[in-house]
Design a protein around this motif. Structure first.
Motif, PDB file in Angstrom:
ATOM      1  N   LEU B  47      -1.430   4.791   2.267  1.00  0.00           N
ATOM      2  CA  LEU B  47      -2.503   5.709   1.870  1.00  0.00           C
ATOM      3  C   LEU B  47      -3.499   5.900   3.008  1.00  0.00           C
ATOM      4  O   LEU B  47      -4.001   6.993   3.224  1.00  0.00           O
ATOM      5  CB  LEU B  47      -3.245   5.153   0.646  1.00  0.00           C
ATOM      6  CG  LEU B  47      -2.620   5.404  -0.710  1.00  0.00           C
ATOM      7  CD1 LEU B  47      -3.521   4.830  -1.783  1.00  0.00           C
ATOM      8  CD2 LEU B  47      -2.443   6.888  -0.935  1.00  0.00           C
ATOM      9  N   LEU B  48      -3.763   4.805   3.751  1.00  0.00           N
ATOM     10  CA  LEU B  48      -4.738   4.889   4.840  1.00  0.00           C
ATOM     11  C   LEU B  48      -4.299   5.865   5.913  1.00  0.00           C
ATOM     12  O   LEU B  48      -5.137   6.532   6.516  1.00  0.00           O
ATOM     13  CB  LEU B  48      -4.949   3.509   5.474  1.00  0.00           C
ATOM     14  CG  LEU B  48      -5.974   2.605   4.810  1.00  0.00           C
ATOM     15  CD1 LEU B  48      -6.155   1.369   5.652  1.00  0.00           C
ATOM     16  CD2 LEU B  48      -7.289   3.327   4.651  1.00  0.00           C
ATOM     17  N   ILE B  49      -2.975   5.969   6.175  1.00  0.00           N
ATOM     18  CA  ILE B  49      -2.543   6.931   7.199  1.00  0.00           C
ATOM     19  C   ILE B  49      -2.259   8.294   6.588  1.00  0.00           C
ATOM     20  O   ILE B  49      -1.756   9.180   7.254  1.00  0.00           O
ATOM     21  CB  ILE B  49      -1.308   6.437   7.988  1.00  0.00           C
ATOM     22  CG1 ILE B  49      -0.142   6.181   7.047  1.00  0.00           C
ATOM     23  CG2 ILE B  49      -1.629   5.222   8.803  1.00  0.00           C
ATOM     24  CD1 ILE B  49       1.167   6.015   7.782  1.00  0.00           C
ATOM     25  N   GLY B  50      -2.578   8.456   5.284  1.00  0.00           N
ATOM     26  CA  GLY B  50      -2.455   9.786   4.679  1.00  0.00           C
ATOM     27  C   GLY B  50      -1.079  10.098   4.125  1.00  0.00           C
ATOM     28  O   GLY B  50      -0.790  11.240   3.814  1.00  0.00           O
ATOM     29  N   ALA B  51      -0.201   9.068   4.007  1.00  0.00           N
ATOM     30  CA  ALA B  51       1.132   9.312   3.464  1.00  0.00           C
ATOM     31  C   ALA B  51       1.128   8.990   1.977  1.00  0.00           C
ATOM     32  O   ALA B  51       1.700   8.006   1.540  1.00  0.00           O
ATOM     33  CB  ALA B  51       2.166   8.472   4.203  1.00  0.00           C
ATOM     34  N   GLU B  52       0.439   9.839   1.178  1.00  0.00           N
ATOM     35  CA  GLU B  52       0.225   9.478  -0.223  1.00  0.00           C
ATOM     36  C   GLU B  52       1.539   9.489  -1.012  1.00  0.00           C
ATOM     37  O   GLU B  52       1.725   8.686  -1.913  1.00  0.00           O
ATOM     38  CB  GLU B  52      -0.806  10.413  -0.861  1.00  0.00           C
ATOM     39  CG  GLU B  52      -0.333  11.830  -1.094  1.00  0.00           C
ATOM     40  CD  GLU B  52      -1.095  12.841  -0.256  1.00  0.00           C
ATOM     41  OE1 GLU B  52      -1.914  12.415   0.560  1.00  0.00           O
ATOM     42  OE2 GLU B  52      -0.846  14.042  -0.429  1.00  0.00           O
ATOM     43  N   PHE B  53       2.449  10.397  -0.658  1.00  0.00           N
ATOM     44  CA  PHE B  53       3.714  10.471  -1.406  1.00  0.00           C
ATOM     45  C   PHE B  53       4.513   9.180  -1.243  1.00  0.00           C
ATOM     46  O   PHE B  53       4.979   8.585  -2.204  1.00  0.00           O
ATOM     47  CB  PHE B  53       4.522  11.668  -0.921  1.00  0.00           C
ATOM     48  CG  PHE B  53       5.803  11.873  -1.672  1.00  0.00           C
ATOM     49  CD1 PHE B  53       5.782  12.418  -2.943  1.00  0.00           C
ATOM     50  CD2 PHE B  53       7.022  11.512  -1.130  1.00  0.00           C
ATOM     51  CE1 PHE B  53       6.945  12.608  -3.658  1.00  0.00           C
ATOM     52  CE2 PHE B  53       8.190  11.697  -1.835  1.00  0.00           C
ATOM     53  CZ  PHE B  53       8.154  12.240  -3.099  1.00  0.00           C
ATOM     54  N   ILE B  54       4.623   8.726   0.025  1.00  0.00           N
ATOM     55  CA  ILE B  54       5.369   7.498   0.287  1.00  0.00           C
ATOM     56  C   ILE B  54       4.729   6.317  -0.439  1.00  0.00           C
ATOM     57  O   ILE B  54       5.403   5.475  -1.022  1.00  0.00           O
ATOM     58  CB  ILE B  54       5.408   7.195   1.804  1.00  0.00           C
ATOM     59  CG1 ILE B  54       5.980   8.374   2.550  1.00  0.00           C
ATOM     60  CG2 ILE B  54       6.181   5.930   2.098  1.00  0.00           C
ATOM     61  CD1 ILE B  54       7.446   8.379   2.682  1.00  0.00           C
ATOM     62  N   ALA B  55       3.382   6.303  -0.430  1.00  0.00           N
ATOM     63  CA  ALA B  55       2.677   5.188  -1.080  1.00  0.00           C
ATOM     64  C   ALA B  55       3.015   5.133  -2.559  1.00  0.00           C
ATOM     65  O   ALA B  55       3.351   4.070  -3.089  1.00  0.00           O
ATOM     66  CB  ALA B  55       1.169   5.353  -0.878  1.00  0.00           C
ATOM     67  N   MET B  56       2.941   6.301  -3.228  1.00  0.00           N
ATOM     68  CA  MET B  56       3.203   6.318  -4.670  1.00  0.00           C
ATOM     69  C   MET B  56       4.651   5.963  -4.967  1.00  0.00           C
ATOM     70  O   MET B  56       4.950   5.233  -5.911  1.00  0.00           O
ATOM     71  CB  MET B  56       2.880   7.699  -5.252  1.00  0.00           C
ATOM     72  CG  MET B  56       1.423   8.008  -5.252  1.00  0.00           C
ATOM     73  SD  MET B  56       0.495   6.763  -6.123  1.00  0.00           S
ATOM     74  CE  MET B  56      -1.049   6.853  -5.286  1.00  0.00           C
ATOM     75  N   ILE B  57       5.590   6.483  -4.148  1.00  0.00           N
ATOM     76  CA  ILE B  57       7.002   6.196  -4.376  1.00  0.00           C
ATOM     77  C   ILE B  57       7.264   4.704  -4.172  1.00  0.00           C
ATOM     78  O   ILE B  57       8.038   4.078  -4.902  1.00  0.00           O
ATOM     79  CB  ILE B  57       7.881   7.054  -3.437  1.00  0.00           C
ATOM     80  CG1 ILE B  57       7.792   8.508  -3.863  1.00  0.00           C
ATOM     81  CG2 ILE B  57       9.316   6.596  -3.467  1.00  0.00           C
ATOM     82  CD1 ILE B  57       8.344   8.807  -5.224  1.00  0.00           C
ATOM     83  N   LEU B  58       6.575   4.130  -3.173  1.00  0.00           N
ATOM     84  CA  LEU B  58       6.725   2.690  -2.931  1.00  0.00           C
ATOM     85  C   LEU B  58       6.338   1.906  -4.176  1.00  0.00           C
ATOM     86  O   LEU B  58       7.055   0.989  -4.599  1.00  0.00           O
ATOM     87  CB  LEU B  58       5.842   2.283  -1.749  1.00  0.00           C
ATOM     88  CG  LEU B  58       6.032   0.874  -1.212  1.00  0.00           C
ATOM     89  CD1 LEU B  58       7.377   0.778  -0.524  1.00  0.00           C
ATOM     90  CD2 LEU B  58       4.938   0.511  -0.239  1.00  0.00           C
ATOM     91  N   ILE B  59       5.218   2.300  -4.791  1.00  0.00           N
ATOM     92  CA  ILE B  59       4.784   1.575  -6.001  1.00  0.00           C
ATOM     93  C   ILE B  59       5.748   1.825  -7.153  1.00  0.00           C
ATOM     94  O   ILE B  59       6.169   0.900  -7.847  1.00  0.00           O
ATOM     95  CB  ILE B  59       3.352   1.975  -6.378  1.00  0.00           C
ATOM     96  CG1 ILE B  59       2.387   1.469  -5.321  1.00  0.00           C
ATOM     97  CG2 ILE B  59       2.970   1.389  -7.731  1.00  0.00           C
ATOM     98  CD1 ILE B  59       0.959   1.739  -5.620  1.00  0.00           C
ATOM     99  N   ILE B  60       6.141   3.109  -7.354  1.00  0.00           N
ATOM    100  CA  ILE B  60       6.997   3.426  -8.503  1.00  0.00           C
ATOM    101  C   ILE B  60       8.334   2.705  -8.388  1.00  0.00           C
ATOM    102  O   ILE B  60       8.798   2.065  -9.332  1.00  0.00           O
ATOM    103  CB  ILE B  60       7.218   4.942  -8.604  1.00  0.00           C
ATOM    104  CG1 ILE B  60       5.925   5.632  -9.006  1.00  0.00           C
ATOM    105  CG2 ILE B  60       8.292   5.259  -9.641  1.00  0.00           C
ATOM    106  CD1 ILE B  60       5.994   7.122  -8.937  1.00  0.00           C
TER     107      ILE B  60
END
Lengths: 346, 205
Positions: B47-60
């Motif tokens: 999220l800090l580097i602005g990759a919100e999609f990857i962050a959410m997919i990582l959690i899901i």
């Protein structure tokens, strides 16, 4: 003077922090009051289904009953079983409660009335709702009791299964919207109430609602805490405030899934008839009415339906909902492509 | 910027510390819980580097599905931790070697010593400019145009693996009485219920 204040609250980090804190309180406090009164409404609805009166002693119409219950739970002794894993035992209810609250950050209550208007709102909601299972499974393990553990295992398997179909439901909705932003989801449904997604995507709305019942462990899917076999499931060993946190978290989750249902299928803050005098009513009120409608159906099903058997529950999740929702994703995509209705932002 | 730097170091520290705890902690359930903490903080770094999609997919995917199954298995198994610890020193060199190789690969790929800059440049060309569009759409455009066939092949491989796993574990036991729900649902009213007029005091025979 006002300009100075505006400048302070929009530019300095202290001002921004105060604004964010105030926004969080503005969402959380009404939410907790809603949770308290949801327990009251639940009991009143079941009572009238069973031709009883329900809570009617504390205050007018029994309206202070939730606070009396809360006070009772606060004053009870917190019992931690001696063979339990103490740290995890106390962390588990906190996980449940927190995951139920943090999801509200992205729910749009009105046009622009949202704490955090992020690009991946739907994914955020899905991610947070998939975390709820940890509170339950950790509670079951840390209690060191066979009833609690069996309840937790049932719950984990059930929540993971029904999340799959909820995921496909979300995919169909975002195919029709063309954005993962929840505000965009609502704006895409503007117009008369038959433009809301509940009608074009009716099977998905039904699947979403039934999966929501399974996600929140409500009847007919309340096997994780079925009192006839498992005492109280994963909550068996809990008392006092930890129990209250579980209870609040569960109801907050119910309200959250109703809010998700209203945003995704019932047009969020939109009024059902897009002309005055209906548009004079603030969007927030429409949104709350839609949430209340879905919550009533939650109570209604609990008062009406018997419990599923565990293998039937798994069969419904994997052999009925998964193929139907997967097929509906394909059909929706094909219809959008062939009919030329692919949303413009694609 | 200062706040961002502080957040980065906090998240990075927690990732490293919890990753270490995954290996070190004595209770396997604690290991999995620390693994989940590590996933979370990795998502926060994304999220800090602005990759919100990857962050959410990582959690899901990892926190919501994979780690739940890990936790499931670890809680059900009766693992003897002391026996697992016995081979620790024996396997340490192999593990360290694999770790060093992976680390070197990442470093080379990132272009340390001037080795990987060319490949990074090629990859950079494939990605559309991320400034104007959300990164969900950027990833979608790359996956479904540039790498469409590879993406489909990856999906097929996963499908085959899934079917394989089902075939391997499927066994038909004889003599099991199964519930046929469609048959039950199609049973007509006449076979299911009989309406009986009960005389008072007579009962039903």
């Amino acid at each position: 003077m006002w300009a100075d204040l505006y400048h302070f609250f929009t530019t300095y980090w202290l001002g921004q922090a105060i604004v964010i804190l105030a926004e969080c309180l503005l969402v959380t406090v009404p939410l907790l009051v809603a949770v308290a009164y949801m327990t009251y409404v639940d009991r009143k609805v079941w009572a009238s289904i069973q031709l009883r009166r329900g809570p009617n002693v504390v205050g007018p119409f029994g309206l202070w009953q939730p606070f009396a219950d809360g006070l009772k739970l606060l004053l009870k002794e917190t019992i931690v079983p001696s063979s339990a894993n103490q740290v995890l035992f106390l962390i588990a209810p906190m996980i449940t409660f927190m995951t139920a609250l943090i999801a509200w950050a992205v729910i749009p209550f009105g046009d622009g009335l949202v704490i955090s208007d992020i690009n991946v709102g739907i994914l955020y909601l899905f991610a947070i709702s998939s975390l709820g299972v940890y509170g339950i499974i950790v509670a079951g393990w840390a209690s060191n009791s066979k009833y609690a553990f069996l309840g937790a295992l049932r719950s984990a398997a059930q929540m993971v299964s029904y999340e799959v179909s909820i995921g496909f439901v979300l995919i169909t909705v975002l195919l029709c919207v063309g954005s993962l932003n929840l505000t965009q989801v609502v704006i895409a449904q503007s117009g008369w109430f038959w433009n809301w997604f509940w009608l074009p995507l009716l099977p998905m709305f039904v699947i979403f609602f039934i999966s929501a019942l399974a996600e929140t462990n409500r009847t007919p899917f309340d096997l994780p805490m079925s009192e006839a076999e498992l005492v109280q499931g994963f909550q068996t060993e809990y008392s006092s405030m930890p129990f209250a946190l579980f209870f609040l978290g569960e109801y907050a989750n119910m309200i959250l899934l109703s809010a998700m249902g209203s945003v995704l299928f019932l047009g969020g803050w939109m009024s059902p008839i897009p002309y005055p005098p209906f548009t004079w009513i603030p969007g927030l009120i429409w949104f709350c009415l839609k949430i209340a409608l879905l919550l009533f159906v939650f109570s209604w099903t609990k008062g009406t339906l018997p419990r599923y058997r565990y293998d039937q529950l798994m069969r419904l999740g994997w052999k009925v909902f998964l193929p139907v929702s997967l097929g509906w994703v394909v059909i929706t995509a094909a219809v959008l492509q062939l009919g030329g209705w692919v949303p413009k932002s694609f | 910027m200062l706040l961002q730097a502080i957040a980065f170091y906090v998240f990075a520290f927690v990732v490293m510390a919890s990753a270490a705890m995954v290996v070190v902690s004595r209770n396997p359930v604690y290991s999995v819980l620390f693994l989940i903490l590590a996933f979370f903080n990795a998502a926060a770094l994304m999220l800090l580097i602005g990759a919100e999609f990857i962050a959410m997919i990582l959690i899901i995917v990892y926190v919501g599905a994979v780690a739940v199954l890990f936790l499931f298995v670890v809680m059900m198994l009766d693992i003897n931790v002391t026996r697992l610890r016995e081979g620790f020193l024996k396997y340490l060199p192999v593990g360290a070697l694999i770790g060093i190789v992976l680390f070197c690969e990442i470093m080379l790929g990132l272009g340390v010593f001037g080795s990987g800059t060319a490949t990074l440049g090629e990859l950079g060309k494939a990605a559309p400019q991320v400034v104007a569009i959300t990164n969900t759409r950027a990833i979608g455009q790359v996956l479904y145009t540039q790498y469409f066939y590879l993406f489909q092949v990856a999906g097929l491989v996963l499908l085959v693996a899934m079917i394989g796993a089902i075939v391997l574990t499927l066994r038909r036991r004889p003599g099991v009485r199964r519930q046929r729900i469609s048959e039950q649902l199609y049973r007509p009213k006449e076979q299911a219920i009989t309406v009986v007029k009960v005389p008072t005091g007579g009962g039903v025979s």
